[in-house]
Design a protein around this motif. Structure first.
Motif, PDB file in Angstrom:
ATOM      1  N   LEU A  86      64.936 -16.285  -4.154  1.00 11.62           N
ATOM      2  CA  LEU A  86      64.203 -17.271  -4.953  1.00 11.62           C
ATOM      3  C   LEU A  86      62.911 -16.716  -5.519  1.00 11.62           C
ATOM      4  O   LEU A  86      62.423 -17.171  -6.543  1.00 11.62           O
ATOM      5  CB  LEU A  86      63.893 -18.510  -4.107  1.00 11.62           C
ATOM      6  CG  LEU A  86      65.124 -19.281  -3.638  1.00 11.62           C
ATOM      7  CD1 LEU A  86      64.708 -20.421  -2.733  1.00 11.62           C
ATOM      8  CD2 LEU A  86      65.902 -19.812  -4.839  1.00 11.62           C
ATOM      9  N   ASP A  98      58.472 -25.844  -0.546  1.00 11.72           N
ATOM     10  CA  ASP A  98      59.768 -26.518  -0.604  1.00 11.72           C
ATOM     11  C   ASP A  98      60.016 -27.383   0.637  1.00 11.72           C
ATOM     12  O   ASP A  98      60.830 -28.299   0.610  1.00 11.72           O
ATOM     13  CB  ASP A  98      60.883 -25.485  -0.694  1.00 11.72           C
ATOM     14  CG  ASP A  98      60.822 -24.521   0.475  1.00 11.72           C
ATOM     15  OD1 ASP A  98      60.038 -23.555   0.391  1.00 11.72           O
ATOM     16  OD2 ASP A  98      61.514 -24.745   1.477  1.00 11.72           O
ATOM     17  N   SER A 106      63.769 -25.227   3.331  1.00 13.90           N
ATOM     18  CA  SER A 106      65.066 -25.143   2.658  1.00 13.90           C
ATOM     19  C   SER A 106      65.350 -23.722   2.208  1.00 13.90           C
ATOM     20  O   SER A 106      66.360 -23.443   1.586  1.00 13.90           O
ATOM     21  CB  SER A 106      65.130 -26.122   1.492  1.00 13.90           C
ATOM     22  OG  SER A 106      64.187 -25.772   0.518  1.00 13.90           O
ATOM     23  N   ILE A 147      56.693 -25.455  -9.825  1.00 14.32           N
ATOM     24  CA  ILE A 147      57.720 -26.108 -10.647  1.00 14.32           C
ATOM     25  C   ILE A 147      57.822 -25.428 -12.008  1.00 14.32           C
ATOM     26  O   ILE A 147      58.918 -25.144 -12.497  1.00 14.32           O
ATOM     27  CB  ILE A 147      57.399 -27.613 -10.812  1.00 14.32           C
ATOM     28  CG1 ILE A 147      57.594 -28.332  -9.473  1.00 14.32           C
ATOM     29  CG2 ILE A 147      58.261 -28.257 -11.894  1.00 14.32           C
ATOM     30  CD1 ILE A 147      57.076 -29.750  -9.445  1.00 14.32           C
ATOM     31  N   GLU A 150      59.470 -21.962 -11.658  1.00 12.96           N
ATOM     32  CA  GLU A 150      60.912 -22.046 -11.464  1.00 12.96           C
ATOM     33  C   GLU A 150      61.600 -22.446 -12.764  1.00 12.96           C
ATOM     34  O   GLU A 150      62.697 -21.969 -13.056  1.00 12.96           O
ATOM     35  CB  GLU A 150      61.258 -23.030 -10.336  1.00 12.96           C
ATOM     36  CG  GLU A 150      61.012 -22.442  -8.953  1.00 12.96           C
ATOM     37  CD  GLU A 150      61.546 -23.326  -7.836  1.00 12.96           C
ATOM     38  OE1 GLU A 150      61.935 -24.476  -8.100  1.00 12.96           O
ATOM     39  OE2 GLU A 150      61.571 -22.856  -6.687  1.00 12.96           O
ATOM     40  N   LEU A 154      64.613 -20.641 -14.710  1.00 16.65           N
ATOM     41  CA  LEU A 154      65.846 -21.293 -15.158  1.00 16.65           C
ATOM     42  C   LEU A 154      66.175 -20.850 -16.573  1.00 16.65           C
ATOM     43  O   LEU A 154      67.340 -20.577 -16.907  1.00 16.65           O
ATOM     44  CB  LEU A 154      65.704 -22.815 -15.126  1.00 16.65           C
ATOM     45  CG  LEU A 154      65.698 -23.480 -13.751  1.00 16.65           C
ATOM     46  CD1 LEU A 154      65.537 -24.986 -13.897  1.00 16.65           C
ATOM     47  CD2 LEU A 154      66.981 -23.153 -12.996  1.00 16.65           C
ATOM     48  N   LEU A 157      67.536 -17.256 -16.418  1.00 17.08           N
ATOM     49  CA  LEU A 157      68.914 -17.165 -15.915  1.00 17.08           C
ATOM     50  C   LEU A 157      69.903 -17.853 -16.840  1.00 17.08           C
ATOM     51  O   LEU A 157      71.066 -17.466 -16.914  1.00 17.08           O
ATOM     52  CB  LEU A 157      69.017 -17.775 -14.510  1.00 17.08           C
ATOM     53  CG  LEU A 157      68.262 -17.032 -13.408  1.00 17.08           C
ATOM     54  CD1 LEU A 157      68.533 -17.694 -12.055  1.00 17.08           C
ATOM     55  CD2 LEU A 157      68.670 -15.571 -13.362  1.00 17.08           C
TER      56      LEU A 157
ATOM     57  N   ILE B 147      60.804 -28.941  -6.519  1.00 15.04           N
ATOM     58  CA  ILE B 147      60.908 -27.503  -6.264  1.00 15.04           C
ATOM     59  C   ILE B 147      62.256 -27.168  -5.636  1.00 15.04           C
ATOM     60  O   ILE B 147      62.930 -26.214  -6.038  1.00 15.04           O
ATOM     61  CB  ILE B 147      59.743 -27.038  -5.355  1.00 15.04           C
ATOM     62  CG1 ILE B 147      58.425 -27.107  -6.129  1.00 15.04           C
ATOM     63  CG2 ILE B 147      59.989 -25.632  -4.817  1.00 15.04           C
ATOM     64  CD1 ILE B 147      57.187 -26.909  -5.281  1.00 15.04           C
ATOM     65  N   VAL B 148      62.673 -27.967  -4.668  1.00 13.01           N
ATOM     66  CA  VAL B 148      63.952 -27.729  -3.997  1.00 13.01           C
ATOM     67  C   VAL B 148      65.110 -27.877  -4.978  1.00 13.01           C
ATOM     68  O   VAL B 148      66.038 -27.064  -4.991  1.00 13.01           O
ATOM     69  CB  VAL B 148      64.139 -28.696  -2.804  1.00 13.01           C
ATOM     70  CG1 VAL B 148      65.532 -28.572  -2.226  1.00 13.01           C
ATOM     71  CG2 VAL B 148      63.082 -28.434  -1.748  1.00 13.01           C
ATOM     72  N   GLU B 150      65.075 -27.518  -8.223  1.00 14.18           N
ATOM     73  CA  GLU B 150      65.112 -26.405  -9.162  1.00 14.18           C
ATOM     74  C   GLU B 150      65.646 -25.146  -8.476  1.00 14.18           C
ATOM     75  O   GLU B 150      66.357 -24.358  -9.090  1.00 14.18           O
ATOM     76  CB  GLU B 150      63.722 -26.148  -9.764  1.00 14.18           C
ATOM     77  CG  GLU B 150      63.360 -27.159 -10.841  1.00 14.18           C
ATOM     78  CD  GLU B 150      62.067 -26.802 -11.590  1.00 14.18           C
ATOM     79  OE1 GLU B 150      61.347 -25.890 -11.141  1.00 14.18           O
ATOM     80  OE2 GLU B 150      61.792 -27.449 -12.611  1.00 14.18           O
ATOM     81  N   ALA B 151      65.326 -24.982  -7.205  1.00 13.47           N
ATOM     82  CA  ALA B 151      65.845 -23.817  -6.479  1.00 13.47           C
ATOM     83  C   ALA B 151      67.363 -23.891  -6.370  1.00 13.47           C
ATOM     84  O   ALA B 151      68.060 -22.871  -6.486  1.00 13.47           O
ATOM     85  CB  ALA B 151      65.213 -23.722  -5.097  1.00 13.47           C
ATOM     86  N   MET B 153      69.259 -25.255  -8.534  1.00 14.17           N
ATOM     87  CA  MET B 153      69.708 -24.943  -9.886  1.00 14.17           C
ATOM     88  C   MET B 153      69.676 -23.429 -10.132  1.00 14.17           C
ATOM     89  O   MET B 153      70.558 -22.891 -10.806  1.00 14.17           O
ATOM     90  CB  MET B 153      68.779 -25.675 -10.856  1.00 14.17           C
ATOM     91  CG  MET B 153      69.377 -25.960 -12.193  1.00 14.17           C
ATOM     92  SD  MET B 153      70.887 -26.914 -12.111  1.00 14.17           S
ATOM     93  CE  MET B 153      71.587 -26.390 -13.681  1.00 14.17           C
ATOM     94  N   LEU B 154      68.672 -22.756  -9.580  1.00 10.71           N
ATOM     95  CA  LEU B 154      68.600 -21.303  -9.714  1.00 10.71           C
ATOM     96  C   LEU B 154      69.825 -20.657  -9.087  1.00 10.71           C
ATOM     97  O   LEU B 154      70.410 -19.720  -9.635  1.00 10.71           O
ATOM     98  CB  LEU B 154      67.339 -20.757  -9.039  1.00 10.71           C
ATOM     99  CG  LEU B 154      66.012 -21.022  -9.746  1.00 10.71           C
ATOM    100  CD1 LEU B 154      64.858 -20.442  -8.943  1.00 10.71           C
ATOM    101  CD2 LEU B 154      66.027 -20.450 -11.149  1.00 10.71           C
TER     102      LEU B 154
END
Lengths: 252, 252
Positions: A86, A98, A106, A147, A150, A154, A157, B147-148, B150-151, B153-154
């Motif tokens: 991550l 997170d 997580s 946020i 990330e 996104l 990627l 945040i979680v 989006e992670a 989604m990554l």
DNA sequence: AGATTTAATTGACTGGGATCAAGAGATGCC
DNA sequence: GGCATCTCTTGATCCCAGTCAATTAAATCT
């Protein structure tokens, strides 16, 4: 190798006020008085060695962590040994945000090289923030910043080619090192090619080939984990960086 | 088409306590007294029509927004008309958290269908949160939750195939609709194939082909924007969902 | 120092999904 | 209503990056 976690047999009092990172880190923008209150909450443990964990995915949440020296990777272990990296975290960066959501981590956090880490018990931080509006705001900002970062990832990627991804990774790493007073053009990669590939959604072989190609094309010279950037403008072009980006992206 | 923003000529007082979303939304877990204080801060404007914006990327930040009815997409416009869709937001979901960082919105938010929106001036929310620890904690949680998500989604964009992405998207959408008391198996897509593809890092044609294939294989039936899921277990398998996921992923 | 394991590089091949292209429905606009 | 636009679908082709495989180079172990 993957030893258990921090045994804080020696909780040194942290002096954020004399820490060179305080312009980048949690104390950013706080008054000297407020920073002093923050120091009372922060713990520092013995240095961690390469491979040790700050926390594991699923573990109960009690503290946030900040890298003081060294570097840390966060990743979500998936079934069957696979993982998704991550992020790679440099000095001054906050880790564990997170976990606030569900009171569980997580993702897992693993030290990439010998590193000093500051630990911040979250409950005490939260209490302190209630009484210090500037700290409360700073916390909201740092969560929000994560946020935004990330979201940029996104985009990388979802839309960018392998070449653009690796170039963007190097440019971004260079900028982050620069903010920490290190060279932007000559640095050491603390992560493996495999980890870079995993982070960028690419196979190791692709990463390796791209390093070779960037070198052939004289954008950089690479020797094992040591990188010298020879043409930053060139790399930025490869990264598809549009120089029209407004200045508010520059911050911290 | 892309009209300017909310003109709050009629700031109706919002009654969160009688809103069916209060178990999912910002007020989640707050006491009735605290919710009342929150109501005093929240504004509601006239309904927005398809295509109208809540805010644009780069615009000054003053408020967070919550979808009350309808749906909203957030996206980062990139140079040359391209965009990256960051998310589709259903009733009860908070929008604009990315803007706290720099006091600018770093994405745009556009209404996908006629929608009612609650507006929450952030400064007033922050002040209120200083005095209500449970609200403060709730805000930290919601930021962390983003945040979680989006992670996750990554992970989807970095590691999963086109088939897995679309299946995971449908399963996730179904679950989110279910939490709002709607059918988990029979629903309307408020976004276009193009937007789904953009969100999932796929070409429109790939999305279209996958819908056809899922239909041929009797996992679902699709008619334009109307989807009926015929085999949820089948879709979950396609999504690569490992049923060993611990229950703490289930929340909100 | 030598043996074993792990990381990195390079080449050959393959395939998933992008791109190009064409046609069929919808939807919107005078 | 009819023309234009936009969305969706389906087919054909191509190419980027993944996979497989082999070699080299480091790091780790004893």
């Amino acid at each position: 190798m993957t030893q258990r976690k921090i045994i804080s047999f020696e909780n040194i009092r942290v002096a954020c006020r004399s820490c060179s990172l305080n312009a980048l880190c949690l104390p950013m923008g706080l008054s000297s008085d407020d920073i002093e209150k923050l120091e009372n909450v922060i713990k520092r443990s013995r240095p961690l060695q390469r491979g040790e964990h700050l926390f594991y995915s699923g573990e109960h949440f009690h503290s946030l962590f900040v890298v003081k020296t060294g570097s840390v990777k966060t990743y979500t272990p998936s079934t069957e040994g696979g993982e998704q990296v991550l992020g790679f975290h440099l000095p001054g960066e906050l880790i564990g945000l997170d976990a606030i959501n569900q009171n569980f981590h997580s993702c897992s956090a693993r030290v990439l090289e010998t590193s000093a880490i500051c630990e911040i018990p979250f409950q005490r931080l939260e209490e302190l923030a209630s009484n210090l509006p500037s700290l409360q705001h700073q916390l909201y900002r740092l969560l929000s910043k994560e946020i935004v970062e990330e979201a940029e990832m996104l985009m990388l990627l979802g839309k960018r080619s392998a070449e653009e991804r690796l170039a963007a990774f190097l440019v971004s790493l260079s900028q982050r090192l620069g903010k920490r007073g290190l060279s932007t053009t000559d640095f050491h990669l603390s992560m493996s090619r495999h980890e870079i590939g995993n982070y960028l959604g690419l196979a190791v072989e692709t990463v390796s080939r791209l390093f070779s190609r960037f070198q052939d094309e004289n954008f950089l010279s690479v020797d094992r984990k040591h990188v010298k950037i020879l043409s930053m403008p060139g790399l930025e072009t490869l990264a598809g960086i549009t120089p029209d980006q407004p200045s508010w992206r520059e911050s911290n």
